[in-house]
Every structure is written in C-alpha cells, then in structure tokens.
Motif scaffolding. Sequence first.
Motif, PDB file in Angstrom:
ATOM      1  N   VAL A   2      96.530 -70.437  42.051  1.00 50.58           N
ATOM      2  CA  VAL A   2      97.527 -69.419  42.384  1.00 50.58           C
ATOM      3  C   VAL A   2      97.001 -68.038  42.019  1.00 50.58           C
ATOM      4  O   VAL A   2      97.134 -67.082  42.804  1.00 50.58           O
ATOM      5  CB  VAL A   2      98.867 -69.713  41.658  1.00 50.58           C
ATOM      6  CG1 VAL A   2      99.833 -68.569  41.833  1.00 50.58           C
ATOM      7  CG2 VAL A   2      99.475 -71.007  42.178  1.00 50.58           C
ATOM      8  N   ARG A   3      96.377 -67.924  40.856  1.00 46.25           N
ATOM      9  CA  ARG A   3      95.837 -66.636  40.417  1.00 46.25           C
ATOM     10  C   ARG A   3      94.765 -66.139  41.391  1.00 46.25           C
ATOM     11  O   ARG A   3      94.728 -64.961  41.744  1.00 46.25           O
ATOM     12  CB  ARG A   3      95.261 -66.763  39.008  1.00 46.25           C
ATOM     13  CG  ARG A   3      94.636 -65.484  38.513  1.00 46.25           C
ATOM     14  CD  ARG A   3      94.035 -65.683  37.165  1.00 46.25           C
ATOM     15  NE  ARG A   3      94.986 -65.170  36.203  1.00 46.25           N
ATOM     16  CZ  ARG A   3      94.831 -65.219  34.913  1.00 46.25           C
ATOM     17  NH1 ARG A   3      93.782 -65.811  34.398  1.00 46.25           N
ATOM     18  NH2 ARG A   3      95.717 -64.702  34.104  1.00 46.25           N
ATOM     19  N   ARG A   4      93.907 -67.043  41.822  1.00 47.94           N
ATOM     20  CA  ARG A   4      92.853 -66.671  42.768  1.00 47.94           C
ATOM     21  C   ARG A   4      93.456 -66.160  44.076  1.00 47.94           C
ATOM     22  O   ARG A   4      92.999 -65.160  44.634  1.00 47.94           O
ATOM     23  CB  ARG A   4      91.951 -67.880  43.027  1.00 47.94           C
ATOM     24  CG  ARG A   4      90.804 -67.572  43.938  1.00 47.94           C
ATOM     25  CD  ARG A   4      89.848 -68.761  44.032  1.00 47.94           C
ATOM     26  NE  ARG A   4      88.726 -68.375  44.853  1.00 47.94           N
ATOM     27  CZ  ARG A   4      88.306 -69.057  45.891  1.00 47.94           C
ATOM     28  NH1 ARG A   4      88.897 -70.192  46.217  1.00 47.94           N
ATOM     29  NH2 ARG A   4      87.284 -68.643  46.586  1.00 47.94           N
ATOM     30  N   ASN A   5      94.486 -66.832  44.562  1.00 43.86           N
ATOM     31  CA  ASN A   5      95.152 -66.396  45.794  1.00 43.86           C
ATOM     32  C   ASN A   5      95.835 -65.044  45.612  1.00 43.86           C
ATOM     33  O   ASN A   5      95.830 -64.222  46.533  1.00 43.86           O
ATOM     34  CB  ASN A   5      96.150 -67.451  46.270  1.00 43.86           C
ATOM     35  CG  ASN A   5      95.466 -68.683  46.833  1.00 43.86           C
ATOM     36  OD1 ASN A   5      94.322 -68.619  47.276  1.00 43.86           O
ATOM     37  ND2 ASN A   5      96.154 -69.805  46.797  1.00 43.86           N
ATOM     38  N   LEU A   6      96.422 -64.808  44.455  1.00 47.12           N
ATOM     39  CA  LEU A   6      97.049 -63.507  44.195  1.00 47.12           C
ATOM     40  C   LEU A   6      96.003 -62.395  44.204  1.00 47.12           C
ATOM     41  O   LEU A   6      96.244 -61.319  44.769  1.00 47.12           O
ATOM     42  CB  LEU A   6      97.803 -63.532  42.863  1.00 47.12           C
ATOM     43  CG  LEU A   6      99.104 -64.321  42.848  1.00 47.12           C
ATOM     44  CD1 LEU A   6      99.674 -64.378  41.432  1.00 47.12           C
ATOM     45  CD2 LEU A   6     100.120 -63.719  43.809  1.00 47.12           C
ATOM     46  N   TYR A   7      94.861 -62.649  43.576  1.00 46.43           N
ATOM     47  CA  TYR A   7      93.777 -61.655  43.601  1.00 46.43           C
ATOM     48  C   TYR A   7      93.276 -61.427  45.032  1.00 46.43           C
ATOM     49  O   TYR A   7      92.970 -60.305  45.420  1.00 46.43           O
ATOM     50  CB  TYR A   7      92.613 -62.076  42.708  1.00 46.43           C
ATOM     51  CG  TYR A   7      92.772 -61.687  41.260  1.00 46.43           C
ATOM     52  CD1 TYR A   7      92.873 -60.348  40.900  1.00 46.43           C
ATOM     53  CD2 TYR A   7      92.806 -62.643  40.258  1.00 46.43           C
ATOM     54  CE1 TYR A   7      93.003 -59.971  39.575  1.00 46.43           C
ATOM     55  CE2 TYR A   7      92.944 -62.280  38.932  1.00 46.43           C
ATOM     56  CZ  TYR A   7      93.052 -60.936  38.600  1.00 46.43           C
ATOM     57  OH  TYR A   7      93.188 -60.563  37.281  1.00 46.43           O
TER      58      TYR A   7
END
Length: 118
Positions: A2-7
């Motif tokens: 999820v963090r990677r997608n947000l970035y």
Amino acid sequence: MVRRNLYLVAGAAAFATGTIGIFLPLLPTVPFYILAAFCFGRSNPAWEARLLDHPHFGHHIRSWRERGAISLRAKYLALTMLGASAVGGLLLLQWPWSMLPAAVALSTGTWIWTRPSE
C-alpha cells in the motif's frame, strides 16, 4: 504494498503538476520533479532513473539531492516573483492582509537565498 502504491500515485501527481508548470509561468516545474523523483525512488526506481537522467531537469534534481543547491538563475527568478507578489499584495489588499504576501515573500525568499548555489 500500500505504501509503495501511495508513493507511486504521489509521484505521478507531482510529475503531472510539474509538467503543467512547464506551460503555466507561475507554477514551478523543478520542485515538483524533485518531489516526483523522491516518490518514485520509493515506488518505481526505473521512473526515478528516467527523471535523474533527463537532459534538462536531471541536473537540477541531482544538485538538490547532493548539496541542496538551487541555480542562481532560479534564485533570481523566484525572488523577483516573490517581490512582485509582495508589492501586489501591498497595493491591492486591505490592512492587515496586505502584510501577508510580504511576510511570506520575506521568509521564503530568505530560505531560498541561503541555499547553496549551483
């Protein structure tokens, strides 16, 4: 994940905003590309590499990352625009609102001027 997608989404938004800034004179391009490179470095290294290798913007991004440096031309342009905004605020706004653009210009301009130059 999820963090990677947000970035990735934040990087794409910053890149899109920076690209719009190429065509709109008051919207800066390089700061948004610096943000995009930061976000892509945490989500899509290939896109980060493309930004860092860009013939026009890559050198500005690398200078900021390595030394926190801003080119003298960019400093002068930013300070000129900040000054114009401050004068416009003093002429067009009522007291005490007329002091807000001047205060922002002074604080932001001081920060920009104290950064190392390329």
